[in-house]
Design an enzyme around this catalytic site. Structure first.
Site: not given
Ligand code: CA
Length: 624
Positions: A138, A143-144, A164, A166, A339, A368
């Protein structure tokens, strides 16, 4: 004051007469911008807004022609087919929509292509590190969480909530990754997942994993948004890393903006009642398969809250393909991990892969395809089998080698078991056009962690890491494996997605630093580092040939070699030390009289017999 009251009265009158309700508007155009000088001159714009489909569109810009306007079932959409000639200058196009006396103008920017690196690919010379950005580090606590998002929580005490982490946090640890010997970074998806908490298995879970997109043209602002991603890729490129983006073509999140007002019913795979995919890929690859089974496998939904996109709808296909191209051009992505590859419409996947390869010939794509056998794995990559459908995917994640390596370390040696499993998987490489382009791994965010699977055994850990970094393919490491993070997916996958210790403010331990790690963790870290560094400087381990010898009595020996170097990897999976008679390896050892143990830097003067400690893999660079 008087004026605004008058305006209000006029407005109320207009609303009353229905005039305003009929005014068309453009609220969104996807892609959000494009570039001049792309190899493919064609572009299809999705235009969205109230009654946007009722407007007559014109574009007056030198070099740009509007070939056709498509309307959809839903009058709020128009699709504009443009062609952009090679000589077109960058600038802002005015997209003009007219209906009766109403005329509106929407700007659309055509940028010049910049010279920054993009689409560089990843090869067997690389070492990929897979991280979940929410769980790695983090770097920006502001920006959490956001009150205006469908899930406004962040709570590290809850394993299912966002924590959180980033892109700024990941950018702070590029030196750590460089030191470890990593050359490429793959994050689980970074696109906006503005999803509400969802009840999965009785617990409310956030979309911290990133697999439920809600806007294709926004990087999630909890990861830092578009600018942070751009900055991350630039910093990573400047430091010599490649960046792999995780693509999801099969489905979107329930909260995707387009689902709130679908352009057409068949944008999604529709069923009379909810139908889940069978997850039985055999129904697609099986030459004896039934159409009904294929239909359920491909068009059934992956889970109820991830609506399944209908990629045989050409508007959906264009939407997804253009987004892939836009992402490479805009952010500088070097490779794609795809994916749920097997659940996509396969002709669509070929079209999408080809569009990327046409524009960026060096780009790598590895999907995948979670299968249990070589034939099915080959179906989803370039292969030498006479399947009625031929995949053009350059690479793929090697799930067969993954499970064979684990079996080799878990099982007792016997005719078909133990290290024979690893040997036998590689012995079937003839099915692939180029097996060195498959991405190999020991664990990932969807599996039990490697160390737990092998019984928390550091000796076996070193054997697995040695195989990963010396056999054929593009090795990838799941974050934390280098510092002995462990756990089974019990009671849930959150157990294998724990926070990297030291990545978060207030962490008591910092395992990014030597001093923060235990002796055992440092031993593991240094082991990975030493071998990854050797690998980086040894082309024989990237592009050299592989020759393997039959496993015997729990030992397994193979060589990687090119004109410059021969590297011998000798594994002893037994619990006791033994002396390996090397006479049967003469085919590769003739002419060599000594060796250097790459991991200990010790010299070995006599190669006739080699001492193999219990549960070990020696990496020897042969010297003549
Ligand atoms: Ca963050």
């Amino acid at each position: 004051m008087k004026k605004s009251i008058l305006s209000l009265i006029i407005m109320l009158q207009l609303v009353g007469s229905g005039v305003l309700a009929q005014q068309a508007a453009i609220q969104r155009i996807n892609p959000t911008n494009w570039w001049v000088g792309m190899k493919n001159p064609n572009l299809q714009l999705l235009v969205y807004g109230p009654d946007a489909g009722s407007l007559t569109y014109t574009i007056n810009y030198p070099g740009v022609r509007l070939l056709k306007t498509h309307t959809a079932e839903n009058p709020n959409y128009a699709f504009l087919d443009l062609t952009i000639s090679p000589a077109t200058k960058p600038g802002t196009i005015k997209i003009v929509g007219k209906r009766g006396s109403q005329m509106l103008t929407q700007p659309f920017v055509l940028k010049a292509r910049d010279k920054s690196p993009k689409g560089q690919g990843v090869t067997a010379a690389d070492f990929i590190y897979l991280a979940m950005p929410d769980r790695f580090a983090n770097g920006d606590e502001s920006n959490d969480k956001f009150a205006d998002m469908a899930d406004s929580n962040a709570d590290r005490a809850n394993p299912f909530y966002r924590h959180g982490g980033d892109l700024a946090g990941a950018a702070q640890h590029l030196d750590y990754l460089k030191d470890l010997g990593v050359t490429a970074i793959w994050f689980t998806p970074v696109l906006e997942n503005n999803q509400p908490l969802t009840n999965e298995g009785g617990a409310m879970r956030s979309a911290y994993h990133g697999y439920g997109f809600t806007d294709h043209y926004a990087i999630d602002k909890r990861l830092g948004g578009n600018e942070a991603y751009k900055a991350f890729v630039k910093k990573a490129h400047d430091a010599g890393f490649r960046v792999v983006q995780d693509a999801v073509y099969n489905h979107v999140g329930v909260n995707h903006w387009i689902l709130k007002d679908l352009p057409m019913k068949n944008w999604l795979h529709q069923w009379p009642t909810y139908t889940n995919t069978s997850y039985k890929y055999q129904s697609v690859t099986d030459p004896h398969g039934a159409e009904r089974d294929r239909h359920v496998m491909l068009d059934g939904w992956f889970v109820p809250f991830l609506p399944d996109l209908n990629q045989s709808n050409p508007f959906v296909a264009n939407f997804l393909i253009q987004h892939a191209l836009w992402s490479v051009e805009n952010f500088g992505v070097d490779a794609w991990r795809v994916d749920t590859y097997m659940y996509n419409d396969q002709p669509f996947m070929n079209r999408c892969n080809q569009a990327l390869l046409d524009e960026y010939p060096k780009i790598h794509i590895f999907g995948e395809s979670w299968v249990n056998n070589v034939v099915d794995q080959a179906y989803y990559t370039r292969n030498k089998i006479d399947f009625p459908f031929k995949s053009n995917q350059p690479g793929g994640l090697d799930f067969v080698l993954y499970s064979s390596m684990l079996d080799a370390l878990k099982q007792k040696f016997s005719w078909d078991d133990g290290v024979n499993r690893f040997y036998q998987a590689l012995a079937q490489d003839a099915v692939y056009q180029d097996p060195t382009r498959l991405v190999t791994f020991l664990d990932n965010h969807d599996t039990d962690r490697f160390l737990s699977v092998i019984g928390d055994d550091l000796d076996k850990y070193k054997i697995g890491i040695t195989w990963l970094l010396t056999t054929r393919g593009i090795p990838s490491l799941y974050y934390g494996t280098e510092i002995l993070m462990k756990n089974f997916k019990d009671p849930s996958d959150a157990e294998v997605r724990r926070d990297f210790p030291g990545g978060f403010p207030g962490d008591k331990e910092n395992k990014f630093e030597t001093a923060g790690r235990t002796d055992r963790e440092n031993e593991a870290f240094q082991f990975v580092r030493k071998l990854a560094t050797y690998r980086r400087n040894t082309p024989a381990l990237h592009s050299g040939k592989l020759m393997q010898f039959l496993p015997q009595d729990g030992t397994y020996v193979y060589f990687r070699y090119d004109g410059a170097k021969t590297v011998m990897v000798a594994t002893n999976t037994n619990d006791k030390e033994l002396r390996l008679d090397t006479s049967r390896f003469a085919e590769r050892m003739n002419g060599y009289s000594s060796a250097r143990n790459v991991l200990t830097d010790q010299s070995i003067g006599d190669l006739k017999q080699i001492n193999l400690p219990a549960k070990s893999a020696l990496v020897l660079e042969l010297i003549n």
